[in-house]
Design a protein around this motif. Structure first.
Motif, short mmCIF file in Angstrom:
data_model
loop_
_atom_site.label_atom_id
_atom_site.label_comp_id
_atom_site.label_asym_id
_atom_site.label_seq_id
_atom_site.Cartn_x
_atom_site.Cartn_y
_atom_site.Cartn_z
N GLU A 224 62.59 -15.70 35.96
CA GLU A 224 63.78 -15.34 35.16
C GLU A 224 64.57 -16.59 34.73
OE1 GLU A 224 65.43 -12.73 38.35
OE2 GLU A 224 67.21 -14.00 38.26
N ILE A 225 64.61 -17.59 35.61
CA ILE A 225 65.36 -18.80 35.23
C ILE A 225 64.62 -19.56 34.13
CG2 ILE A 225 66.31 -20.99 36.06
CD1 ILE A 225 66.71 -19.72 38.77
N SER A 226 63.28 -19.64 34.28
CA SER A 226 62.50 -20.34 33.25
C SER A 226 62.66 -19.65 31.89
CB SER A 226 61.01 -20.34 33.60
OG SER A 226 60.82 -20.90 34.88
N GLN A 227 62.66 -18.30 31.92
CA GLN A 227 62.80 -17.56 30.66
C GLN A 227 64.14 -17.85 30.00
OE1 GLN A 227 60.35 -15.46 29.09
NE2 GLN A 227 61.83 -15.99 27.48
N LYS A 228 65.17 -17.87 30.81
CA LYS A 228 66.51 -18.15 30.28
C LYS A 228 66.54 -19.54 29.61
CE LYS A 228 70.69 -17.11 29.76
NZ LYS A 228 71.11 -15.87 29.17
N ALA A 229 65.92 -20.51 30.30
CA ALA A 229 65.89 -21.87 29.75
C ALA A 229 65.15 -21.89 28.41
CB ALA A 229 65.24 -22.82 30.74
N MET A 230 64.08 -21.10 28.32
CA MET A 230 63.33 -21.06 27.06
C MET A 230 64.15 -20.36 25.98
SD MET A 230 60.59 -22.78 27.38
CE MET A 230 61.68 -23.88 28.24
N ASP A 231 64.86 -19.27 26.37
CA ASP A 231 65.69 -18.56 25.39
C ASP A 231 66.79 -19.46 24.84
OD1 ASP A 231 64.16 -16.37 25.90
OD2 ASP A 231 65.63 -15.34 27.14
N LEU A 232 67.23 -20.39 25.67
CA LEU A 232 68.27 -21.32 25.22
C LEU A 232 67.67 -22.52 24.49
CD1 LEU A 232 70.68 -21.24 28.29
CD2 LEU A 232 71.16 -20.41 25.99
N ASN A 233 66.35 -22.41 24.25
CA ASN A 233 65.68 -23.46 23.47
C ASN A 233 65.61 -24.82 24.17
OD1 ASN A 233 64.23 -23.77 21.21
ND2 ASN A 233 65.93 -23.33 19.81
N PHE A 234 65.64 -24.81 25.51
CA PHE A 234 65.49 -26.07 26.22
C PHE A 234 64.05 -26.57 26.02
CE2 PHE A 234 69.14 -25.16 29.46
CZ PHE A 234 70.04 -25.24 28.41
N ASP A 235 63.86 -27.87 26.25
CA ASP A 235 62.60 -28.49 25.83
C ASP A 235 61.49 -28.48 26.86
OD1 ASP A 235 63.58 -29.95 23.18
OD2 ASP A 235 65.14 -30.13 24.70
N GLY A 236 61.86 -28.39 28.14
CA GLY A 236 60.80 -28.48 29.14
C GLY A 236 61.14 -27.78 30.44
N LEU A 237 60.15 -27.75 31.34
CA LEU A 237 60.33 -27.14 32.65
C LEU A 237 59.79 -28.08 33.72
CD1 LEU A 237 58.97 -23.54 31.87
CD2 LEU A 237 61.37 -24.16 32.26
N MET A 238 60.55 -28.22 34.81
CA MET A 238 60.04 -28.98 35.95
C MET A 238 59.92 -27.98 37.10
SD MET A 238 61.75 -32.12 38.09
CE MET A 238 61.10 -33.67 37.55
N ILE A 239 58.68 -27.75 37.55
CA ILE A 239 58.45 -26.71 38.55
C ILE A 239 57.70 -27.31 39.75
CG2 ILE A 239 57.34 -24.47 38.97
CD1 ILE A 239 58.35 -23.67 36.33
N GLU A 240 58.28 -27.14 40.93
CA GLU A 240 57.63 -27.73 42.10
C GLU A 240 56.41 -26.90 42.54
OE1 GLU A 240 61.17 -30.20 44.33
OE2 GLU A 240 60.69 -28.21 45.09
N SER A 241 55.31 -27.62 42.83
CA SER A 241 54.11 -26.92 43.30
C SER A 241 53.46 -27.71 44.44
CB SER A 241 53.13 -26.72 42.14
OG SER A 241 52.84 -27.96 41.53
N HIS A 242 52.76 -26.99 45.29
CA HIS A 242 52.26 -27.59 46.53
C HIS A 242 51.00 -26.82 46.95
CE1 HIS A 242 52.20 -28.74 50.79
NE2 HIS A 242 53.16 -29.63 50.55
N VAL A 243 50.00 -27.52 47.47
CA VAL A 243 48.76 -26.83 47.86
C VAL A 243 48.99 -25.84 49.00
CG1 VAL A 243 46.76 -28.11 47.05
CG2 VAL A 243 48.14 -29.05 48.92
N GLN A 244 49.97 -26.11 49.84
CA GLN A 244 50.32 -25.17 50.90
C GLN A 244 51.84 -25.06 50.96
OE1 GLN A 244 48.10 -27.12 54.16
NE2 GLN A 244 47.44 -25.04 54.67
N PRO A 245 52.44 -24.30 50.02
CA PRO A 245 53.90 -24.28 49.93
C PRO A 245 54.59 -23.99 51.25
CG PRO A 245 52.93 -22.97 48.17
CD PRO A 245 51.80 -23.41 49.05
N GLU A 246 54.01 -23.05 52.01
CA GLU A 246 54.68 -22.62 53.26
C GLU A 246 54.71 -23.74 54.30
OE1 GLU A 246 51.92 -21.40 51.95
OE2 GLU A 246 50.41 -21.87 53.44
N LYS A 247 53.84 -24.74 54.12
CA LYS A 247 53.82 -25.84 55.08
C LYS A 247 54.48 -27.11 54.54
CE LYS A 247 50.08 -24.44 58.01
NZ LYS A 247 48.64 -24.48 58.08
N ALA A 248 55.12 -27.00 53.37
CA ALA A 248 55.70 -28.20 52.74
C ALA A 248 56.76 -28.82 53.63
CB ALA A 248 56.30 -27.83 51.39
N TRP A 249 56.85 -30.14 53.59
CA TRP A 249 57.80 -30.86 54.45
C TRP A 249 59.23 -30.83 53.89
CZ3 TRP A 249 54.59 -35.95 55.73
CH2 TRP A 249 53.42 -35.55 56.39
#
Ligand code: PEP
Ligand code: MN
Length: 373
Positions: A224-249
């Motif tokens: 929902e947040i990414s969609q809002k940013a796109m609706d407001l015509n923002f230029d990009g998205l920075m999204i955190e990703s991890h091979v094992q999110p639940e174990k991230a430090w």
């Protein structure tokens, strides 16, 4: 001919390159993804490998030095991760981005050929640090992204962008990551969308990248947040990703599997870029978006107000006080009338709204007092 007198900040500013001229940019949104923190060579390489294979990630990110609110937390593995980032760029052809907070970080990052430097929210609050980074960047050709400060202060954000730009950096962008708030909020960091919208109005040539991960604080609000940013015509998205999110430090709740980036991006409705030809209806849409933002905030504020009322209810019960105290009601309404008048609101309007709000607060107090017996 009369010369246009430039303001001081206008005079010193170097041109800002449109994002479409950045070599990392293919289409809207520019997608930056990768772990909150670089933890090990395997974790970095494996996350990058999957992201590269999706074909949907334009830039790989990882935090090498982590600013932690309290001592004792994981503060990043440090310079050793720069080698891993460099390997990502060589082996997977992904441009790489890291956070820098001081002179040493900038030197080290440049030594390892890091393509994009971002300045974290805590650093943006401190003009000394920003100036130190800006001075280190003089004469350097690198892309710099400036996160909004943790507190909702547009001038600090703009000031940081100006300092970096004055150092001669022409590929410069803003990252909207939300603002920290003492009260319990739905999101980890409140978006306060009107601030990046105002930034764009005041600095129209600065691209805006949305960071839904740090606003959401958890995976399920990212869409929902990414969609809002796109609706407001923002230029990009920075999204955190991890091979094992639940174990991230760090930031484990908000990171997604690198493969999930595809479904997240596919779920977004990206309207054609209307920046080059902003028509009246686009402006109308944007104004309506702003109204929606303010309405959402009104709701959030009401929710917080009611929560405090309930808290008062519990205290009144302990002190054996009646819920309705008419002098307090008069006080609340009179205060609102005074404030409303300063803002140019009619007395009838202010009275009506605050009567309703006060009544609802009281009902909730009474309910709370009954249910907590
Ligand atoms: C991050 O991007 O991992 C980070 C520390 O972000 P922020 O500065 O927005 O808190
Ligand atoms: Mn993070």
């Amino acid at each position: 001919m009369e010369a246009k007198v430039k303001s001081h900040s206008e005079m010193d500013r170097t041109v800002i390159k449109p994002i479409s001229d950045w070599s990392v940019y293919k289409q809207r949104p520019l997608v930056i993804s990768g772990p909150c923190s670089a933890e090990s060579e395997e974790q970095v390489m494996e996350t990058a490998r999957i992201l590269a294979a999706t074909g949907r990630c334009d830039v790989f990110r990882a935090g090498v030095w982590k600013p932690r609110t309290k001592p004792g937390g994981f503060e990043g593995v440090g310079s050793i991760a720069l080698k891993w980032m460099n390997r990502v760029s060589r082996e997977y052809g992904l441009p790489v981005a890291i956070e820098v907070a001081k002179e040493k970080h900038v030197y080290e990052a440049l030594k390892y050929g890091i393509d994009i430097l971002w300045i974290g929210a805590r650093t943006t609050t401190n003009p000394f640090s920003i100036q130190e980074i800006a001075d280190t960047l003089k004469g350097v050709d690198v892309t710099v992204l400036v996160k909004n400060p943790v507190n909702p202060e547009l001038n600090l954000w703009m000031g940081a962008i100006e300092r970096i730009n004055k150092a001669g950096i022409t590929r410069i962008g803003a990252i909207h990551r939300g603002f920290s708030c003492y009260e319990n909020e739905v999101y980890r960091n409140t978006p306060k969308w009107q601030i990046p919208v105002e930034l764009r109005r005041r600095m129209p040539d600065v691209p805006i990248i949305s960071d839904p991960s740090h606003m959401a604080g958890r995976q399920d609000y990212l869409g929902e947040i990414s969609q809002k940013a796109m609706d407001l015509n923002f230029d990009g998205l920075m999204i955190e990703s991890h091979v094992q999110p639940e174990k991230a430090w760090s930031d484990s709740k908000q990171q997604i599997y690198p493969g999930s980036l595809v479904s997240l991006l596919d779920s977004l409705e990206i309207k054609p870029d209307s920046l080059s030809e902003v028509g009246l209806s686009d402006i109308l849409d944007e104004l309506r978006d702003q109204i929606d933002i303010f309405d959402d905030q009104l709701m959030e504020i009401l929710e917080q107000r009611f929560r405090v009322s309930e808290e008062i209810g519990l205290k009144k019960r302990k002190l054996n006080i009646e819920p309705l105290q008419s002098d307090r009601r008069v006080q609340v309404i009179n205060r609102a009338l005074k404030r409303g008048k300063e803002k140019g609101f009619g007395a009838g309007f202010t009275r009506e709204i605050f009567e309703i709000i006060h009544r609802e607060s009281l009902n909730r107090q009474i309910r709370k007092m009954k249910t907590s017996r």
